[in-house]
Motif scaffolding. Structure first.
Motif, PDB file in Angstrom:
ATOM      1  N   VAL A 254       0.848  -1.193   0.000  1.00  0.00           N
ATOM      2  CA  VAL A 254       0.000   0.000   0.000  1.00  0.00           C
ATOM      3  C   VAL A 254       0.882   1.241   0.000  1.00  0.00           C
ATOM      4  O   VAL A 254       2.094   1.163   0.221  1.00  0.00           O
ATOM      5  N   LYS A 255       0.241   2.381  -0.215  1.00  0.00           N
ATOM      6  CA  LYS A 255       0.920   3.663  -0.059  1.00  0.00           C
ATOM      7  C   LYS A 255      -0.063   4.657   0.564  1.00  0.00           C
ATOM      8  O   LYS A 255      -1.280   4.466   0.515  1.00  0.00           O
ATOM      9  N   SER A 256       0.469   5.717   1.142  1.00  0.00           N
ATOM     10  CA  SER A 256      -0.344   6.707   1.856  1.00  0.00           C
ATOM     11  C   SER A 256      -1.200   7.529   0.886  1.00  0.00           C
ATOM     12  O   SER A 256      -0.761   7.818  -0.229  1.00  0.00           O
ATOM     13  N   PRO A 257      -2.443   7.871   1.345  1.00  0.00           N
ATOM     14  CA  PRO A 257      -3.104   7.489   2.584  1.00  0.00           C
ATOM     15  C   PRO A 257      -3.760   6.110   2.464  1.00  0.00           C
ATOM     16  O   PRO A 257      -4.079   5.665   1.353  1.00  0.00           O
ATOM     17  N   VAL A 258      -3.970   5.482   3.616  1.00  0.00           N
ATOM     18  CA  VAL A 258      -4.571   4.151   3.635  1.00  0.00           C
ATOM     19  C   VAL A 258      -5.846   4.191   4.473  1.00  0.00           C
ATOM     20  O   VAL A 258      -5.823   4.634   5.625  1.00  0.00           O
ATOM     21  N   LYS A 259      -6.945   3.743   3.891  1.00  0.00           N
ATOM     22  CA  LYS A 259      -8.174   3.568   4.659  1.00  0.00           C
ATOM     23  C   LYS A 259      -8.220   2.141   5.182  1.00  0.00           C
ATOM     24  O   LYS A 259      -8.045   1.190   4.414  1.00  0.00           O
ATOM     25  N   VAL A 260      -8.458   2.020   6.484  1.00  0.00           N
ATOM     26  CA  VAL A 260      -8.514   0.701   7.106  1.00  0.00           C
ATOM     27  C   VAL A 260      -9.949   0.450   7.553  1.00  0.00           C
ATOM     28  O   VAL A 260     -10.480   1.156   8.411  1.00  0.00           O
ATOM     29  N   PHE A 261     -10.563  -0.560   6.949  1.00  0.00           N
ATOM     30  CA  PHE A 261     -11.966  -0.880   7.198  1.00  0.00           C
ATOM     31  C   PHE A 261     -12.077  -2.067   8.158  1.00  0.00           C
ATOM     32  O   PHE A 261     -11.719  -3.189   7.785  1.00  0.00           O
ATOM     33  N   PRO A 262     -12.573  -1.852   9.368  1.00  0.00           N
ATOM     34  CA  PRO A 262     -12.852  -2.992  10.236  1.00  0.00           C
ATOM     35  C   PRO A 262     -14.066  -3.750   9.719  1.00  0.00           C
ATOM     36  O   PRO A 262     -14.873  -3.197   8.955  1.00  0.00           O
ATOM     37  N   ILE A 263     -14.203  -4.974  10.116  1.00  0.00           N
ATOM     38  CA  ILE A 263     -15.277  -5.817   9.598  1.00  0.00           C
ATOM     39  C   ILE A 263     -16.649  -5.309  10.052  1.00  0.00           C
ATOM     40  O   ILE A 263     -17.664  -5.517   9.392  1.00  0.00           O
ATOM     41  N   PHE A 264     -16.690  -4.606  11.206  1.00  0.00           N
ATOM     42  CA  PHE A 264     -17.960  -4.132  11.743  1.00  0.00           C
ATOM     43  C   PHE A 264     -18.074  -2.613  11.770  1.00  0.00           C
ATOM     44  O   PHE A 264     -19.098  -2.057  11.432  1.00  0.00           O
ATOM     45  N   GLY A 265     -17.042  -1.912  12.196  1.00  0.00           N
ATOM     46  CA  GLY A 265     -17.138  -0.473  12.425  1.00  0.00           C
ATOM     47  C   GLY A 265     -16.811   0.375  11.212  1.00  0.00           C
ATOM     48  O   GLY A 265     -16.726  -0.098  10.078  1.00  0.00           O
ATOM     49  N   LYS A 266     -16.624   1.682  11.449  1.00  0.00           N
ATOM     50  CA  LYS A 266     -16.318   2.635  10.386  1.00  0.00           C
ATOM     51  C   LYS A 266     -14.816   2.710  10.151  1.00  0.00           C
ATOM     52  O   LYS A 266     -14.021   2.438  11.044  1.00  0.00           O
ATOM     53  N   PRO A 267     -14.408   3.127   8.929  1.00  0.00           N
ATOM     54  CA  PRO A 267     -12.987   3.119   8.595  1.00  0.00           C
ATOM     55  C   PRO A 267     -12.194   4.217   9.298  1.00  0.00           C
ATOM     56  O   PRO A 267     -12.732   5.255   9.683  1.00  0.00           O
ATOM     57  N   LEU A 268     -10.898   3.960   9.440  1.00  0.00           N
ATOM     58  CA  LEU A 268      -9.937   4.941   9.911  1.00  0.00           C
ATOM     59  C   LEU A 268      -8.979   5.229   8.769  1.00  0.00           C
ATOM     60  O   LEU A 268      -8.734   4.367   7.925  1.00  0.00           O
ATOM     61  N   LYS A 269      -8.444   6.439   8.736  1.00  0.00           N
ATOM     62  CA  LYS A 269      -7.506   6.805   7.676  1.00  0.00           C
ATOM     63  C   LYS A 269      -6.119   7.036   8.275  1.00  0.00           C
ATOM     64  O   LYS A 269      -5.980   7.734   9.280  1.00  0.00           O
TER      65      LYS A 269
END
Length: 297
Positions: A254-269
């Protein structure tokens, strides 16, 4: 009585019962204290302003307040306290009463609380944690915290799990994380496999958080988390999202920025520079409700 769906002025009977389990007389009840329930991506916390040092036995109270179904219930217990080296101090306790060095979602919830309560007016505030001093901002409902440089990175470790070798990646971004890349997140038994890795002799005695990660594309990851101290899967984890993004970047995925999606909650960047000297964790933090508890001194 509930005032509205976001703000409750509510005295919790289960908190009374919780106190009465240890103190059977009303004379032991000496303090009514306000708490705020907050969450980020479903990673939830009970937050108390402890700048007057009213709470001393933090670990015991963490276990009581975080106990789901019998109390308020949460993944962690946040305390806002005074600091001699920063604007504020954060103490973070897991639901089992253990104190964590740092919590990415927790510190962002604390920052949201500080600005919402008008405890700070400057654009950036410093927060002392057990790990280090962190810097956070609140802008347009998003809370951003500057993470410290990662430590103890290991990109070549094989663990023996149930007679099989498991390729894992280690990193410390305030707390230790072990990353496991998988093809199908839904099929992972997070609690079972996460526990085996968390308690593996390789990480003794402190243990590790465990993140199961799938790369979606050059700017997106999906993740499921087993959290040390909660000893179960949680909906989201700020340091886990950061750890997954940095390890994936180091592996060239990956490269910046990266969105991280949890299986249940909202994504973090996660934003970072090529040398990983500046790393930012960004996302929302929500006040769910507030109330009062009766506590014994």
């Amino acid at each position: 009585m509930i005032k509205d769906k976001n703000h409750c002025n509510l005295l919790y009977n289960h908190c009374n019962h919780m106190v009465f389990q240890d103190n059977l007389t009303l004379t032991k009840i000496t303090m009514k204290i306000r708490f705020v329930k907050m969450q980020s991506g479903g990673n939830d916390f009970v937050l108390i302003d402890n700048r007057k040092s009213l709470i001393r036995d933090r670990a015991k109270l963490a276990r009581k307040l975080c106990l789901r179904k019998f109390s308020i219930g949460a993944d962690g217990f946040l305390l806002l306290e005074n600091s001699k080296t920063a604007d504020f101090r954060m103490r973070i306790y897991n639901s089992d009463g253990s104190e964590a060095e740092m919590c990415g979602n927790g510190i962002r919830c604390l920052i949201k609380f500080i600005y919402s309560e008008k405890l700070a007016a400057q654009k950036e505030i410093s927060i002392e944690t057990k790990d280090a001093i962190y810097y956070g901002k609140y802008k347009k409902e998003l809370i951003s915290v500057r993470m410290r440089e990662p430590k103890k990175v290991n990109l070549n470790l094989n663990l023996k799990i149930k007679e099989k070798k498991e390729k894992v990646f280690l990193i410390n971004v305030g707390v230790p994380h072990t990353i496991v890349f998988v093809k199908n997140l839904k099929k992972i038994d997070v609690k079972s496999l996460g526990s085996l890795i968390r308690y593996h002799q390789q990480f003794s005695p402190a243990g590790t958080n465990v993140d199961f990660v799938r790369v979606v594309n050059r700017h997106a990851l999906k993740i499921r988390i087993y959290e040390r101290g909660v000893e179960d899967e949680t909906f989201s984890c700020g340091t886990g999202a950061t750890a997954a993004a940095i390890i994936s970047y180091k592996l060239g995925r990956v490269k910046s920025p990266v969105k991280v999606f949890p299986i249940f909650g909202k994504p973090l960047k996660i934003h970072f520079d090529p040398g990983l000297k500046e790393i930012y964790l960004e996302g929302e933090a929500i006040k769910v409700y507030e109330g009062e508890c009766l506590l014994s001194r």
